[in-house]
Design a protein around this motif. Sequence first.
Motif, PDB file in Angstrom:
ATOM      1  N   ASP A   1       0.833  -1.217   0.000  1.00 27.64           N
ATOM      2  CA  ASP A   1       0.000   0.000   0.000  1.00 27.64           C
ATOM      3  C   ASP A   1       0.859   1.255   0.000  1.00 27.64           C
ATOM      4  O   ASP A   1       0.573   2.222  -0.724  1.00 27.64           O
ATOM      5  N   LEU A   2       1.895   1.255   0.800  1.00 23.30           N
ATOM      6  CA  LEU A   2       2.765   2.430   0.859  1.00 23.30           C
ATOM      7  C   LEU A   2       3.526   2.626  -0.452  1.00 23.30           C
ATOM      8  O   LEU A   2       3.712   3.761  -0.904  1.00 23.30           O
TER       9      LEU A   2
ATOM     10  N   VAL B   1       5.889   9.980   2.404  1.00 27.11           N
ATOM     11  CA  VAL B   1       5.443   8.624   2.069  1.00 27.11           C
ATOM     12  C   VAL B   1       6.638   7.711   1.813  1.00 27.11           C
ATOM     13  O   VAL B   1       6.639   6.542   2.215  1.00 27.11           O
TER      14      VAL B   1
ATOM     15  N   ARG C   1       4.942  15.705   0.550  1.00 28.57           N
ATOM     16  CA  ARG C   1       4.134  14.502   0.759  1.00 28.57           C
ATOM     17  C   ARG C   1       4.839  13.270   0.213  1.00 28.57           C
ATOM     18  O   ARG C   1       4.814  12.199   0.833  1.00 28.57           O
ATOM     19  N   SER C   2       5.475  13.411  -0.946  1.00 22.96           N
ATOM     20  CA  SER C   2       6.205  12.277  -1.517  1.00 22.96           C
ATOM     21  C   SER C   2       7.356  11.855  -0.608  1.00 22.96           C
ATOM     22  O   SER C   2       7.586  10.655  -0.397  1.00 22.96           O
TER      23      SER C   2
ATOM     24  N   GLU D   1       1.196   4.268  -2.778  1.00 20.83           N
ATOM     25  CA  GLU D   1       1.087   5.694  -2.466  1.00 20.83           C
ATOM     26  C   GLU D   1       2.305   6.464  -2.969  1.00 20.83           C
ATOM     27  O   GLU D   1       2.180   7.596  -3.452  1.00 20.83           O
TER      28      GLU D   1
ATOM     29  N   GLU E   1       1.948   9.552  -5.582  1.00 21.14           N
ATOM     30  CA  GLU E   1       2.482  10.881  -5.280  1.00 21.14           C
ATOM     31  C   GLU E   1       3.524  11.299  -6.313  1.00 21.14           C
ATOM     32  O   GLU E   1       3.590  12.470  -6.706  1.00 21.14           O
TER      33      GLU E   1
END
Length: 387
Positions: free
Chosen positions: A81-82, A232, A228-229, A85, A89
Motif C-alpha cells: 500500500d505504501l 510517504v 508529501r512524496s 502511495e 504521489e
Amino acid sequence: MKYGRLIIGIVAVITALWIILGEQISGASADAVVNAPVVTVRAPVAGHLQIAPRQLGSRVSRGEVLASIQDPLVDRVRLDDLLMEVRLEAAAEAQIAALLSETQSVREGLAERTQTSRASRLEELREHLSHAEARLTILETGGATPENDDQQLLNAVAQDADRLPGEPRLDALVLDHARERVDVLRIALRAAEENVFLRDGADAGQRLLEQDKEIALLTSRLAEHQERSAAVRERADRERIRVNGLTGGDLQAPVDGLLWEVLEADGVTVQRGDPLLRLVDCQATLVTVSVTERVYNGLTVGQAATFRLGGTSEVHDATISRLAGSGAATVYRNLAVAPSQRHLERYDVALIVPALRQAGPEGCMIGRTGRAFFDTRPLDGLRNWFR
C-alpha cells in the motif's frame, strides 16, 4: 669431619622439609579449569532454518554467517500500500511539474509578444502624434498649399475616424478636433511609455498577471506534493526495513570463539526467540578454581596469582576477579564447563589470565585443567630460571 657431615646432613634435611612443607602449605587450588562464557544465538523471526554443516568445536569469527532463516509468509500488505502511495504521489508531482513548466513557457511567450506589441504600439503612437502635431500646426498658422490645399486638408481632418457622426465640417471645430487629437495622443504615449496601455494593451498586462498567479499556485502545489512524496517514501522505507526484518536473513556470529552446541536441526521451522546455537566467547576466557576455606579466607578480589596448565611447566600471571564461595552453582549457568560436585563442596574462585585471552580462538583451551597458586613458594626462583 664427623660433625661436619652431621651438620650438612641436618641442613639438607631441614632444607628438604622446608621445601616440602612450603610447597604443600602454600595457597594453591585443588583444581583449576579453563572456562569461558557461552553465548546463545536465537532466532530473530519465525521461519525455515538453514544451518551450514560445521563440526562442533570449530572456530568462528565475529560476523561470520552461521545460519539463515526465511519466512515466506510475512505480511507485505502494508508495504505494498505504501509503495502504491509513493507511485501515486510521484505521478501527481510529475504532472504538476509538467504543468508548471508549460505555464512558464506560455508566460515567457506572452511576455515576449507583449514586449513586441508594446514597442510597436509606442512606434504607432509616436507616428500618429507626429502627424497630428503637423496638422495642428498647419491649422493654427493658417498655412495654404497650392490648388486649394487648405480645403483638402480640412476635408481630410474632418473625415478623421475619431470625428463624431454627423459632426458639421466647420473650420473652428476642425481646429478644436485637431488639438484634442494631439492631446489625446500625447496622453496615450506618456501612458504607454510607463507600460500602461489605455486600450488594447490592458488585456495583455492582465493576462501576464494571471499567468504569474497561476505559476505561483503551481509552484506551491509542487512543493506540497514533494513534501508529501518525501513523507510517504520515508514511511515506505521504515516499513520495508520492518518487513525485511520479519522476512529473516543471515545469522552472524556475535563473538570470536568456538561452536559449542547446535540446538536445532537443519531444515526445521523455528519460532521467534528459539535458541539455535551456542558459542563459546574465547575473548572472555577465565579460569575457575576451587580452594579450601583457609585459602579462600585469605584471598581478595584483584589479588595477584599464577596459573599453570597441567602437563606444562609454563606459569601465567593471573588476577582474582570473583570470589563466589561455596555452593556457587548458579554462576556456572552461562559458562561452558559446569562444576563437579566436589568442586561445589569447596570454595569457588575465578581468575583472569590475560595470556589465555590474548590467544584468541586458536588458543581457546576450554576444559583444560591446571593449578592456581596464590602465595610465593620456595621453588619459584628455580621455576622462573627454567621458564
